[in-house]
Motif scaffolding. Structure first.
Motif, PDB file in Angstrom:
ATOM      1  N   PRO A  12      99.326 -25.461  68.806  1.00 30.65           N
ATOM      2  CA  PRO A  12      98.461 -25.596  69.977  1.00 30.65           C
ATOM      3  C   PRO A  12      98.420 -24.355  70.837  1.00 30.65           C
ATOM      4  N   SER A  13      99.325 -23.410  70.631  1.00 29.69           N
ATOM      5  CA  SER A  13      99.306 -22.186  71.431  1.00 29.69           C
ATOM      6  C   SER A  13      98.493 -21.090  70.775  1.00 29.69           C
ATOM      7  N   LEU A  14      97.894 -21.384  69.602  1.00 23.60           N
ATOM      8  CA  LEU A  14      97.151 -20.366  68.871  1.00 23.60           C
ATOM      9  C   LEU A  14      95.988 -19.843  69.691  1.00 23.60           C
ATOM     10  N   TYR A  44      83.191 -23.805  58.768  1.00 24.73           N
ATOM     11  CA  TYR A  44      84.586 -24.018  59.148  1.00 24.73           C
ATOM     12  C   TYR A  44      84.707 -24.275  60.647  1.00 24.73           C
ATOM     13  N   TRP A  45      84.159 -23.357  61.452  1.00 19.82           N
ATOM     14  CA  TRP A  45      84.373 -23.449  62.896  1.00 19.82           C
ATOM     15  C   TRP A  45      83.748 -24.699  63.495  1.00 19.82           C
ATOM     16  N   GLN A  46      82.568 -25.077  63.025  1.00 27.25           N
ATOM     17  CA  GLN A  46      81.952 -26.279  63.570  1.00 27.25           C
ATOM     18  C   GLN A  46      82.617 -27.533  63.029  1.00 27.25           C
ATOM     19  N   GLY A  47      83.323 -27.397  61.911  1.00 32.17           N
ATOM     20  CA  GLY A  47      84.157 -28.496  61.451  1.00 32.17           C
ATOM     21  C   GLY A  47      85.400 -28.654  62.308  1.00 32.17           C
ATOM     22  N   VAL A  48      85.945 -27.526  62.760  1.00 28.43           N
ATOM     23  CA  VAL A  48      87.093 -27.548  63.664  1.00 28.43           C
ATOM     24  C   VAL A  48      86.703 -28.146  65.008  1.00 28.43           C
ATOM     25  N   ASN A  49      85.536 -27.712  65.517  1.00 33.18           N
ATOM     26  CA  ASN A  49      85.097 -28.160  66.840  1.00 33.18           C
ATOM     27  C   ASN A  49      83.576 -28.075  66.898  1.00 33.18           C
ATOM     28  N   PRO A  50      82.892 -29.205  66.976  1.00 35.07           N
ATOM     29  CA  PRO A  50      81.419 -29.168  67.033  1.00 35.07           C
ATOM     30  C   PRO A  50      80.880 -28.509  68.290  1.00 35.07           C
ATOM     31  N   ALA A  70      80.629 -25.814  77.096  1.00 32.45           N
ATOM     32  CA  ALA A  70      81.320 -26.692  78.035  1.00 32.45           C
ATOM     33  C   ALA A  70      80.539 -27.993  78.184  1.00 32.45           C
ATOM     34  N   PRO A  71      81.218 -29.139  78.176  1.00 31.10           N
ATOM     35  CA  PRO A  71      80.519 -30.423  78.311  1.00 31.10           C
ATOM     36  C   PRO A  71      80.094 -30.682  79.751  1.00 31.10           C
ATOM     37  N   THR A  72      78.974 -31.351  79.925  1.00 30.53           N
ATOM     38  CA  THR A  72      78.476 -31.625  81.272  1.00 30.53           C
ATOM     39  C   THR A  72      79.357 -32.621  82.019  1.00 30.53           C
ATOM     40  N   ASP A  73      80.068 -33.482  81.289  1.00 32.43           N
ATOM     41  CA  ASP A  73      80.912 -34.468  81.964  1.00 32.43           C
ATOM     42  C   ASP A  73      82.297 -33.925  82.307  1.00 32.43           C
ATOM     43  N   ASP A  74      82.601 -32.699  81.865  1.00 33.23           N
ATOM     44  CA  ASP A  74      83.881 -32.052  82.184  1.00 33.23           C
ATOM     45  C   ASP A  74      83.672 -30.544  82.100  1.00 33.23           C
ATOM     46  N   PRO A  75      82.930 -29.970  83.052  1.00 39.69           N
ATOM     47  CA  PRO A  75      82.506 -28.567  82.944  1.00 39.69           C
ATOM     48  C   PRO A  75      83.648 -27.565  82.845  1.00 39.69           C
ATOM     49  N   ASP A  76      84.831 -27.917  83.363  1.00 40.63           N
ATOM     50  CA  ASP A  76      85.955 -26.981  83.365  1.00 40.63           C
ATOM     51  C   ASP A  76      86.928 -27.213  82.208  1.00 40.63           C
ATOM     52  N   PHE A  77      86.543 -28.043  81.249  1.00 39.04           N
ATOM     53  CA  PHE A  77      87.460 -28.406  80.170  1.00 39.04           C
ATOM     54  C   PHE A  77      88.030 -27.181  79.469  1.00 39.04           C
ATOM     55  N   TYR A  78      87.170 -26.207  79.162  1.00 39.99           N
ATOM     56  CA  TYR A  78      87.625 -25.063  78.374  1.00 39.99           C
ATOM     57  C   TYR A  78      88.285 -23.973  79.213  1.00 39.99           C
ATOM     58  N   LEU A  79      88.483 -24.239  80.496  1.00 40.60           N
ATOM     59  CA  LEU A  79      89.352 -23.364  81.281  1.00 40.60           C
ATOM     60  C   LEU A  79      90.811 -23.564  80.895  1.00 40.60           C
ATOM     61  N   SER A  80      91.124 -24.742  80.371  1.00 44.79           N
ATOM     62  CA  SER A  80      92.518 -25.060  80.049  1.00 44.79           C
ATOM     63  C   SER A  80      92.693 -25.604  78.631  1.00 44.79           C
ATOM     64  N   HIS A  81      91.671 -25.433  77.790  1.00 43.68           N
ATOM     65  CA  HIS A  81      91.765 -25.870  76.396  1.00 43.68           C
ATOM     66  C   HIS A  81      91.176 -24.788  75.497  1.00 43.68           C
ATOM     67  N   GLY A  85      90.481 -27.448  71.023  1.00 43.30           N
ATOM     68  CA  GLY A  85      90.562 -28.600  71.904  1.00 43.30           C
ATOM     69  C   GLY A  85      91.959 -28.888  72.397  1.00 43.30           C
ATOM     70  N   ASN A  86      92.911 -27.993  72.087  1.00 45.20           N
ATOM     71  CA  ASN A  86      94.289 -28.166  72.533  1.00 45.20           C
ATOM     72  C   ASN A  86      94.490 -27.556  73.913  1.00 45.20           C
ATOM     73  N   TYR A  87      95.432 -28.126  74.680  1.00 48.72           N
ATOM     74  CA  TYR A  87      95.759 -27.534  75.976  1.00 48.72           C
ATOM     75  C   TYR A  87      96.264 -26.116  75.767  1.00 48.72           C
ATOM     76  N   ASN A  88      95.742 -25.186  76.561  1.00 53.02           N
ATOM     77  CA  ASN A  88      96.128 -23.783  76.449  1.00 53.02           C
ATOM     78  C   ASN A  88      95.809 -23.112  77.779  1.00 53.02           C
ATOM     79  N   ILE A  89      96.796 -22.472  78.387  1.00 52.56           N
ATOM     80  CA  ILE A  89      96.584 -21.877  79.710  1.00 52.56           C
ATOM     81  C   ILE A  89      95.540 -20.768  79.676  1.00 52.56           C
ATOM     82  N   TYR A  90      95.291 -20.192  78.498  1.00 53.14           N
ATOM     83  CA  TYR A  90      94.306 -19.122  78.392  1.00 53.14           C
ATOM     84  C   TYR A  90      92.890 -19.655  78.177  1.00 53.14           C
TER      85      TYR A  90
END
Length: 233
Positions: A12-14, A44-50, A70-81, A85-90
């Motif tokens: 998850p830190s990758l 590959y990449w869209q299989g990992v994450n659509p 970024a999804p409209t229902d959670d616009p800041d999701f990728y600030l911390s993932h 889709g794993n939690y990542n501070i970067y």
């Protein structure tokens, strides 16, 4: 072809590095087509994450990464993932949720990423360097691609903005409204490479910086197309 080595998703830190060979074990020369765009394994990449919608490369920098929407229902999701889709501070490099309808074809496609001293983990940390004209001129080409097209952009100017003051725009009433916004942004720019081009569409690369408003500041690099699309067969 840009895809990680087997087993990467288990960590998850990758983070996605800028060196294509570190993801594939192949020579860099085999990773880029004659046009300079890296070859991306979209299946590959869209299989990992659509949510993966594109890829951004800035030659000469650490920016060589997938772009997620970024999804409209959670616009800041990728600030911390991350892209997995794993939690990542970067976080990840992502397209603003307001651009979801038109994607990277949005009139002003706003792409964001974290600033960090670790440019491998957070490659958008280099964005703050575009306040320097010499650096910007030497790294002015931005390569964007999707499964459908490849597009080369050129950096036109960079702004330093107060993150506490709303300045982002992604929707415009008409062509005149877009041109007025673009011209006003350019007038207020901290660095300008091109003071004459009047584009029909722009890309804004955004990350934190610490020049004028260290408590909450963003550097915004604005680029526009330098030629027509290359359609992917």
């Amino acid at each position: 072809m840009l895809s990680p080595t087997q087993g990467d998703t288990a960590d998850p830190s990758l983070t996605i590095t800028s060196d294509a060979s570190s993801s594939t074990g192949e020579d860099d020369a085999s990773e880029a087509a004659d046009d300079g765009f890296p070859t991306v394994d979209w299946a590959y990449w869209q299989g990992v994450n659509p949510d993966v919608i594109g890829w951004i490369t800035v030659p000469g920098t650490t920016i060589n990464s997938p772009i997620v929407q970024a999804p409209t229902d959670d616009p800041d999701f990728y600030l911390s993932h991350d892209v997995y889709g794993n939690y990542n501070i970067y976080g990840a490099i992502y397209l603003d949720a307001e651009c979801v309808e038109a994607g990277l074809d949005s009139r002003n496609a706003v792409i964001l990423g974290h600033h960090s001293g670790n440019l491998e983990a957070a490659p958008f940390g280099v964005i703050q360097e575009y306040a320097d004209e010499t650096f910007a001129a030497g790294h002015a080409t931005i390569l964007l691609q999707t499964p459908e097209w490849k597009r080369a952009y050129e950096v036109r100017f960079a702004q330093i903005v107060n993150g506490l003051e709303p300045s982002k725009r992604t929707v415009f009433h008409n062509d005149e409204d877009f041109r007025m916004w673009y011209d006003a942004m350019r007038v207020d720019a901290a660095m300008t490479l091109d003071g004459t081009t009047e584009p029909e569409q722009a890309v804004s690369l955004v990350s934190c910086s610490y020049y004028v408003h260290p408590e909450n500041e963003r550097t915004v690099v604005v680029a526009s197309g330098s030629g027509g699309d290359q359609m992917v067969p």
